[in-house]
Scaffold this active site. Structure first.
Site, PDB file in Angstrom:
ATOM      1  N   GLU A  87      98.064  63.037  43.739  1.00 42.88           N
ATOM      2  CA  GLU A  87      98.419  61.618  43.583  1.00 42.88           C
ATOM      3  C   GLU A  87      98.044  61.179  42.159  1.00 42.88           C
ATOM      4  O   GLU A  87      98.759  60.424  41.514  1.00 42.88           O
ATOM      5  CB  GLU A  87      97.661  60.760  44.605  1.00 42.88           C
ATOM      6  CG  GLU A  87      97.980  59.283  44.463  1.00 42.88           C
ATOM      7  CD  GLU A  87      97.488  58.441  45.636  1.00 42.88           C
ATOM      8  OE1 GLU A  87      97.522  58.927  46.786  1.00 42.88           O
ATOM      9  OE2 GLU A  87      97.075  57.296  45.394  1.00 42.88           O
ATOM     10  N   ARG A 140     103.952  56.781  47.063  1.00 40.92           N
ATOM     11  CA  ARG A 140     103.243  56.824  45.758  1.00 40.92           C
ATOM     12  C   ARG A 140     104.145  57.306  44.625  1.00 40.92           C
ATOM     13  O   ARG A 140     103.696  58.005  43.714  1.00 40.92           O
ATOM     14  CB  ARG A 140     101.988  57.719  45.835  1.00 40.92           C
ATOM     15  CG  ARG A 140     100.973  57.270  46.846  1.00 40.92           C
ATOM     16  CD  ARG A 140     100.310  55.945  46.493  1.00 40.92           C
ATOM     17  NE  ARG A 140      99.481  55.510  47.603  1.00 40.92           N
ATOM     18  CZ  ARG A 140      99.896  54.678  48.572  1.00 40.92           C
ATOM     19  NH1 ARG A 140     101.107  54.139  48.541  1.00 40.92           N
ATOM     20  NH2 ARG A 140      99.105  54.355  49.565  1.00 40.92           N
ATOM     21  N   SER A 172      92.184  58.137  45.285  1.00 43.63           N
ATOM     22  CA  SER A 172      92.544  59.383  45.972  1.00 43.63           C
ATOM     23  C   SER A 172      93.135  60.382  44.980  1.00 43.63           C
ATOM     24  O   SER A 172      94.048  60.047  44.223  1.00 43.63           O
ATOM     25  CB  SER A 172      93.584  59.104  47.061  1.00 43.63           C
ATOM     26  OG  SER A 172      93.002  58.310  48.062  1.00 43.63           O
TER      27      SER A 172
HETATM   28  C1  LIG Z   1      88.363  52.937  43.470  1.00 42.10           C
HETATM   29  C2  LIG Z   1      89.853  53.146  43.491  1.00 42.10           C
HETATM   30  C3  LIG Z   1      90.568  52.832  44.643  1.00 42.10           C
HETATM   31  C4  LIG Z   1      91.950  53.015  44.679  1.00 42.10           C
HETATM   32  N1  LIG Z   1      92.620  52.699  45.831  1.00 42.10           N
HETATM   33  C5  LIG Z   1      93.959  52.841  45.870  1.00 42.10           C
HETATM   34  C6  LIG Z   1      94.688  52.503  47.059  1.00 42.10           C
HETATM   35  O1  LIG Z   1      94.136  52.049  48.057  1.00 42.10           O
HETATM   36  N2  LIG Z   1      96.034  52.669  47.037  1.00 42.10           N
HETATM   37  C7  LIG Z   1      96.703  53.152  45.950  1.00 42.10           C
HETATM   38  O2  LIG Z   1      97.941  53.278  45.991  1.00 42.10           O
HETATM   39  N3  LIG Z   1      96.035  53.490  44.812  1.00 42.10           N
HETATM   40  C8  LIG Z   1      94.700  53.335  44.745  1.00 42.10           C
HETATM   41  N4  LIG Z   1      94.018  53.690  43.597  1.00 42.10           N
HETATM   42  C9  LIG Z   1      94.742  54.268  42.444  1.00 42.10           C
HETATM   43  C10 LIG Z   1      95.175  53.259  41.357  1.00 42.10           C
HETATM   44  O3  LIG Z   1      94.343  52.131  41.363  1.00 42.10           O
HETATM   45  C11 LIG Z   1      96.627  52.812  41.541  1.00 42.10           C
HETATM   46  O4  LIG Z   1      97.505  53.905  41.455  1.00 42.10           O
HETATM   47  C12 LIG Z   1      97.023  51.759  40.481  1.00 42.10           C
HETATM   48  O5  LIG Z   1      98.192  51.106  40.903  1.00 42.10           O
HETATM   49  C13 LIG Z   1      97.232  52.325  39.068  1.00 42.10           C
HETATM   50  O6  LIG Z   1      97.378  51.231  38.166  1.00 42.10           O
HETATM   51  P1  LIG Z   1      96.956  51.357  36.625  1.00 42.10           P
HETATM   52  O7  LIG Z   1      97.415  50.128  35.930  1.00 42.10           O
HETATM   53  O8  LIG Z   1      95.513  51.675  36.514  1.00 42.10           O
HETATM   54  O9  LIG Z   1      97.838  52.581  36.176  1.00 42.10           O
HETATM   55  P2  LIG Z   1      97.416  53.905  35.263  1.00 42.10           P
HETATM   56  O10 LIG Z   1      96.398  54.652  36.039  1.00 42.10           O
HETATM   57  O11 LIG Z   1      97.027  53.390  33.923  1.00 42.10           O
HETATM   58  O12 LIG Z   1      98.762  54.640  35.205  1.00 42.10           O
HETATM   59  C14 LIG Z   1      99.288  55.277  36.353  1.00 42.10           C
HETATM   60  C15 LIG Z   1     100.692  55.801  36.024  1.00 42.10           C
HETATM   61  O13 LIG Z   1     101.568  54.705  35.819  1.00 42.10           O
HETATM   62  C16 LIG Z   1     102.119  54.738  34.496  1.00 42.10           C
HETATM   63  N5  LIG Z   1     102.198  53.353  34.032  1.00 42.10           N
HETATM   64  C17 LIG Z   1     101.226  52.408  34.090  1.00 42.10           C
HETATM   65  N6  LIG Z   1     101.708  51.224  33.616  1.00 42.10           N
HETATM   66  C18 LIG Z   1     103.003  51.457  33.257  1.00 42.10           C
HETATM   67  C19 LIG Z   1     104.039  50.644  32.701  1.00 42.10           C
HETATM   68  N7  LIG Z   1     103.866  49.343  32.412  1.00 42.10           N
HETATM   69  N8  LIG Z   1     105.244  51.213  32.444  1.00 42.10           N
HETATM   70  C20 LIG Z   1     105.469  52.529  32.729  1.00 42.10           C
HETATM   71  N9  LIG Z   1     104.518  53.342  33.250  1.00 42.10           N
HETATM   72  C21 LIG Z   1     103.317  52.814  33.514  1.00 42.10           C
HETATM   73  C22 LIG Z   1     101.165  55.600  33.664  1.00 42.10           C
HETATM   74  O14 LIG Z   1     101.821  56.226  32.585  1.00 42.10           O
HETATM   75  C23 LIG Z   1     100.730  56.610  34.734  1.00 42.10           C
HETATM   76  O15 LIG Z   1     101.720  57.611  34.878  1.00 42.10           O
HETATM   77  C24 LIG Z   1      92.625  53.523  43.541  1.00 42.10           C
HETATM   78  C25 LIG Z   1      91.897  53.820  42.372  1.00 42.10           C
HETATM   79  C26 LIG Z   1      90.526  53.637  42.346  1.00 42.10           C
HETATM   80  C27 LIG Z   1      89.773  53.944  41.075  1.00 42.10           C
END
Ligand SMILES: Cc1cc2nc3c(=O)[nH]c(=O)nc-3n(C[C@H](O)[C@H](O)[C@H](O)COP(=O)(O)OP(=O)(O)OC[C@H]3O[C@@H](n4cnc5c(N)ncnc54)[C@H](O)[C@@H]3O)c2cc1C
Length: 293
Positions: free
Chosen positions: A281, A161, A211
């Protein structure tokens, strides 16, 4: 150029639906526009931060005093298939990406199915499930360096992660290798559906950030939280899910303070019972003393 919004509620930008206002919020439609927005923020002496779909974020009740930026998935939302590889723009939602893979007989990325967010967020978080992570497939990335220069062909270091990429400001796109043999699209759809069903059976559907803690080596954070009897524990409007101990649910009126109190309670209890220090996380945004993004 997209509009710069003032005092925009972060709760609308995160899946936990928590967070005060960000001083500024803007969506960039092109890399040039993104650079221009960052220049404006820098000239005004305010910090900026890029987010995806906010599915891994806990934002402060006091909000964020800088400029929150998001990439629009129009022009910046392309997926191109070439020579056994995929070039994917950071703003592409993981759901669109999974649908593209199903249409094109690419079976490697089924594990992403049901993980909310964007491909950019998935790379930065090294998102994964069922024993696979995005980092396993990353050949190279293109990103905007903190010094304003766009760098192509960079190779980040991935760990659980986490993605280590020196000077990363904004991840713009990624090249993924697709190693597996072609799979009939109906077979991919069937497997994606199976994974979605698995999530429905094992994860709560309320507003959450997935998580909260990483799994400590050799343990499941959710199981540890279950073992100490904290499932269902509620503070204010935030509840440790009764279905999955590592999920905190916003029951409708939760504040960041409620969630932080649950996080501290879980950490303290697990430390005391098992001498294990749980690592977050979820990323914090605008939480003073914990500015991890
Ligand atoms: C119901 C649910 C289930 C989930 N299941 C999983 C799972 O099974 N496995 C898992 O790994 N995660 C899971 N997650 C967590 C989450 O979905 C992941 O971490 C996802 O990849 C985050 O993507 P995001 O675009 O929403 O990023 P954000 O939440 O918007 O950002 C996360 C981080 O990445 C940075 N970031 C985002 N985009 C960029 C970019 N273009 N450039 C630089 N930095 C950036 C942000 O600044 C922040 O630090 C889950 C979440 C939920 C709500």
């Amino acid at each position: 150029m997209g509009k710069i919004l003032e005092y925009y509620p972060i709760s609308r930008l995160t899946t936990l639906r928590i967070g005060g206002c960000t001083r500024f919020f803007a969506e960039a439609e092109s890399v040039e526009e993104l650079k221009s927005l960052i220049r404006q923020a820098t000239r005004s002496g305010i910090p900026h931060c890029i987010i995806g779909r906010g599915s891994n974020l806990l934002a402060s009740d006091e909000g964020y005093s800088g400029m929150l930026l998001r990439l629009k998935s129009g022009q910046l939302g392309r997926i191109v298939k070439f020579d056994g590889r995929l070039s994917v723009e950071a703003s592409v939602p993981t759901g669109h990406f999974c649908a593209f893979c199903a249409r094109n007989g690419i079976g490697d990325f089924e594990f992403l199915c049901g993980i909310p967010g964007t491909i950019g967020g998935a790379v930065v978080m090294n998102a994964g499930a069922h024993g696979k992570s995005v980092g396993d497939f990353v050949e190279s990335v293109r990103f905007l360096h903190k010094n304003g220069i766009t760098i192509s062909n960079a190779q980040p270091q991935f760990s659980y992660r986490h993605c280590q990429l020196g000077g990363l400001d904004v991840l713009l796109s990624v090249i993924l290798h697709t190693d597996g043999p072609p799979v009939p699209d109906e077979e991919i759809r069937r497997r994606q559906l199976e994974l979605r069903r698995w999530r429905n059976d094992h994860q709560p559907i309320g507003a959450s950030a997935g998580s909260i803690f990483k799994n400590p080596i050799g343990h499941s954070a959710g199981k540890l939280i279950d073992d100490v009897g904290l499932k269902g524990y509620t503070i204010g409007g935030a509840q440790i899910s009764e279905m999955h101990g590592n999920f905190i649910i916003n029951q409708g009126n939760a504040t960041c303070k409620d969630v932080l109190a649950l996080i501290e309670l879980i950490r303290g209890t697990i430390r005391q019972k098992f001498a294990i220090e749980l690592q977050l996380e979820v990323h914090y945004l605008g939480i003073s003393g914990f500015e991890n993004i």
